[in-house]
Design a protein around this motif. Structure first.
Motif, mmCIF file in Angstrom:
data_model
loop_
_atom_site.group_PDB
_atom_site.id
_atom_site.type_symbol
_atom_site.label_atom_id
_atom_site.label_comp_id
_atom_site.label_asym_id
_atom_site.label_seq_id
_atom_site.Cartn_x
_atom_site.Cartn_y
_atom_site.Cartn_z
ATOM 1 N N ARG A 24 44.608 -103.859 48.852
ATOM 2 C CA ARG A 24 43.883 -104.990 48.271
ATOM 3 C C ARG A 24 42.687 -105.341 49.148
ATOM 4 N N GLN A 83 41.448 -106.887 37.558
ATOM 5 C CA GLN A 83 41.955 -106.560 38.873
ATOM 6 C C GLN A 83 40.849 -106.735 39.905
ATOM 7 N N TRP A 129 47.698 -104.028 38.013
ATOM 8 C CA TRP A 129 47.600 -104.554 39.367
ATOM 9 C C TRP A 129 48.782 -104.161 40.243
#
Length: 448
Positions: free
Chosen positions: A185, A442, A159
């Motif tokens: 993200r 993730q 991540w």
């Protein structure tokens, strides 16, 4: 007082995420001492970063059976196995309770900065395998500490190292200087600040996997309330039969529905697809950004960029141990051929354990998403089987370590390597076909 022998030392687990905590549970069940080191302030720190995202897999597929046994005496109630948790649900309803049961075996605010054999750098052979591991850590306050361990299980995930916008795997020219307008993200558009950042704006979404689908779907929802909101969907390949996944034929209905929502966003005009665009440069233009492709094409200016091009493992703190990693995927050498997205579809990766995860350096293992290197697909259930096998091996139960105790569900409508219209999209980790993982550590997830 005599120093403890290597066998009396703990097994250090790096990361208090789903697979790291499962590793600790399996070690405890085997009567082994476990010590989990978590850089963040709580269990599932990375998972909490995408608390707003809903998993493709139901509760029944994201909890570890041995961890459940450990939780049972605490009064923990197993969630409805048919429902789908968000990342926040997963962290609060399972990961944190599990960490709490493990108690002082989990330590927070400790960042691992190095792993080595005590008194031996990676060059030295003499008595190497007889030495314990030394783990260098940094506290949240910046103080350095040194721990020793009989074995190391690295479940730190990927991540922290998202892929860049550049199609060659390196940051595009100008990408770093434009960082204030680039996110790596999926944004939480229920958050006021995030909503304001994208509302009424033109946003470039780079990527072809489930994360990109999620961003497209939710920017389209935002566009219904905020006129002027539009997404430019940047694909490094063309649009083919598998671009949007399996749709209604996907055996993971939530994932199939997400692909259909992304398609609907394009068809409704809330997003426009730009195909065969391999970003080379990011230029500033009067407060906006212009993406320039390798072939010289210039995208119309955008206000924001969401780069969802996969993740990669941080191997920097493992430089003094001898790892055997595939030169392309950065996954363990024996595992890489089984997960190579250029060759395998979702349904052809079978459960694996200690044999596929071993390295030239004995007793160190990369597990969970980190074991997959740059490969884009990972199931939580696979990680739980990995650590079950590894705990058995460390305990000396080779028969159990080599026994497969997991039957994975069918994970979609997969057709093999032909799903990738362009092999680069598979190698870069920006998804492709149906192999965007349903229950990853993730992204690979959907949001309501």
């Amino acid at each position: 007082m005599n120093a403890p022998t290597t066998d009396q030392l703990p097994v250090v687990v790096i990361g208090a995420g789903p697979v790291g905590l499962a590793a600790a549970a399996h070690l405890v069940e085997r009567g082994l001492e476990a010590l989990v080191l978590e850089a963040g302030p709580s269990a599932g720190t990375a998972v909490r970063d995408w608390a707003h995202v809903r998993l493709f897999s139901p509760w029944s597929e994201v909890t570890d059976p041995v961890a459940e046994k450990l939780l049972a005496p605490s009064g923990w109630t197993r969630p409805d196995g048919a429902t789908y948790p968000t990342g926040g649900d997963w962290a609060q309803g399972y990961l944190q309770p599990l960490a709490d049961v493990l108690g002082d075996k989990v330590r927070y605010g400790l960042t691992v900065t190095g792993v080595a054999r005590a008194g031996r750098d990676r060059i030295v052979d003499a008595d190497r395998d007889e030495q314990p591991f030394t783990i260098h850590v940094r506290t949240a306050g910046g103080r350095e500490q040194r721990l020793t361990a009989r074995a190391v299980v690295d479940a730190s995930g990927t991540w922290s190292v998202p892929g860049p916008t550049g199609a060659d795997g390196l940051p595009a020219l100008g990408e770093k200087s434009a960082a204030d307008h680039i996110s790596y993200r999926v944004p939480d558009l229920k958050d006021h600040a995030a909503r304001a950042r994208y509302a009424g704006k033109r946003t470039a979404v780079i990527g072809a996997g489930a994360s990109a689908f999620t961003a497209l779907a939710h920017l389209a929802d935002l566009a219904k309330d905020e006129p002027g909101t539009h997404a430019a969907w940047i694909l490094r390949r063309g649009i083919g039969a598998g671009t949007y996944g399996g749709g209604e034929a996907d055996q993971l209905p939530a994932r199939g529905a997400l692909g259909l929502r992304a398609r609907a966003a394009v068809e409704a005009g809330h997003a426009s697809a730009v195909t065969g665009f391999r970003t080379q440069t990011v230029e500033r233009d009067a407060g906006r950004l212009v993406l320039i492709a390798e072939d010289g094409r210039r995208l119309d200016p955008v206000d924001e960029v969401i780069a969802l091009t996969g993740f990669r493992p941080d191997l920097s703190f493992l430089s003094e141990v001898r790892l055997g990693l595939d030169e392309r995927l950065q996954a363990p050498t024996a595992l890489a051929p089984l997960i190579d997205p250029n060759v395998h579809s979702c349904g052809t990766v079978y459960p694996h354990g200690v044999n596929e995860l071993s390295h030239p350096e004995p007793d160190i293992y990369l597990v969970g998403m980190k074991s997959y290197g740059r490969a884009p697909t990972f199931l939580a259930m696979t990680g739980y089987e990995q650590v079950r096998s590894i705990a058995a091996a460390i305990a000396g139960d080779r028969e159990a370590a080599e026994r497969v105790e997991l039957t994975l569900p069918e994970t979609g409508v997969c057709g093999g390597a032909g799903l990738y219209d362009d092999p680069d999209s598979a190698q870069s980790g920006d998804g492709g076909g149906c192999c965007a993982a349903p229950a990853t550590l993730q992204i690979g997830t959907r949001r309501d």
